[in-house]
Design an enzyme around this catalytic site. Sequence first.
Site, PDB file in Angstrom:
ATOM      1  N   VAL A  80      -3.885   2.472  -1.744  1.00 42.01           N
ATOM      2  CA  VAL A  80      -3.659   2.658  -3.093  1.00 42.01           C
ATOM      3  C   VAL A  80      -2.269   2.251  -3.423  1.00 42.01           C
ATOM      4  CG1 VAL A  80      -2.851   5.204  -3.099  1.00 42.01           C
ATOM      5  CG2 VAL A  80      -4.089   4.376  -4.927  1.00 42.01           C
TER       6      VAL A  80
ATOM      7  N   ARG B 107       4.749   2.533  -7.357  1.00 41.25           N
ATOM      8  CA  ARG B 107       5.936   3.224  -7.001  1.00 41.25           C
ATOM      9  C   ARG B 107       6.885   1.974  -7.005  1.00 41.25           C
ATOM     10  NH1 ARG B 107       5.723   8.162  -4.600  1.00 41.25           N
ATOM     11  NH2 ARG B 107       3.994   8.926  -3.679  1.00 41.25           N
TER      12      ARG B 107
ATOM     13  N   PRO C 211       0.646  -1.283  -0.075  1.00 39.27           N
ATOM     14  CA  PRO C 211       0.033   0.029   0.047  1.00 39.27           C
ATOM     15  C   PRO C 211       0.959   1.361   0.038  1.00 39.27           C
ATOM     16  CG  PRO C 211       0.033  -0.840   2.399  1.00 39.27           C
ATOM     17  CD  PRO C 211       1.019  -1.979   1.181  1.00 39.27           C
ATOM     18  N   GLU C 212       0.262   2.325  -0.419  1.00 37.86           N
ATOM     19  CA  GLU C 212       0.857   3.738  -0.395  1.00 37.86           C
ATOM     20  C   GLU C 212       1.462   4.062   0.989  1.00 37.86           C
ATOM     21  OE1 GLU C 212       2.140   7.510  -1.645  1.00 37.86           O
ATOM     22  OE2 GLU C 212       1.705   5.415  -2.480  1.00 37.86           O
ATOM     23  N   SER C 213       0.625   3.910   2.177  1.00 34.90           N
ATOM     24  CA  SER C 213       1.111   4.132   3.336  1.00 34.90           C
ATOM     25  C   SER C 213       0.522   3.305   4.765  1.00 34.90           C
ATOM     26  CB  SER C 213       0.524   5.748   3.691  1.00 34.90           C
ATOM     27  OG  SER C 213      -0.788   5.824   3.732  1.00 34.90           O
TER      28      SER C 213
END
Length: 220
Positions: A126, A130, A89-91
Amino acid sequence: TSIPGNHVYLADFDDSRKIRHIGSHLACFNGGNWILGLSRLALDSNRGSSLVTETGGKLLNNDTIVNIGLQLADACWNTYASTQTGIGPESFAFISSDGNFTGGTPANVADLKFNAQHGFYITDGVYIQRPEVLETNFYAWRATGDTKYLDRAASAVASFDKFLQTPTGYAGINDVNNVANGLVDDTESFWFAEVLKYLSVEYSCFENNRVHLWPSAIGI
């Protein structure tokens, strides 16, 4: 370190220097820095002084720093291994023996249940393509030669093929732990410049500073 799991992470702090027990996909480059990197901080020479600080295990031949970097790599990979898609995940956030403050919304019941299973919980699910987790994974493999890092790269490729592939390429995904939320209608330039780069060189051998692909390793 996290509770449970004892995952090593680098926390953040707010403007009052209160520790925030958070992490992010973007910040997962830090393991690679500890394993291999060299960071320098120089004060303004116009002020009559300069200060250089250096960190980086391989460049300084410091196994203690390398091992911390490898533990950071493992913690970041855990964010991939713990989701429905096998993508990070993003964070995310952690709970540790010295607190669980994040500076944001406190963990809810579902977050605490997820944390009890995986040693972290997701704060933004999200994935915007990356590269940082795979970047650090690459450095970990180069530093150790441990093929578990190749296995992790292969797992990421399988997840990308299964969950991100479209008729015209690859997209991000709105929630790595809920496929039903669909894809992000976008492809980032760093998907090509970084994600695919690290996956490609992971399955390469290095001789005289040149890259030679191993076709059999990547199925061609």
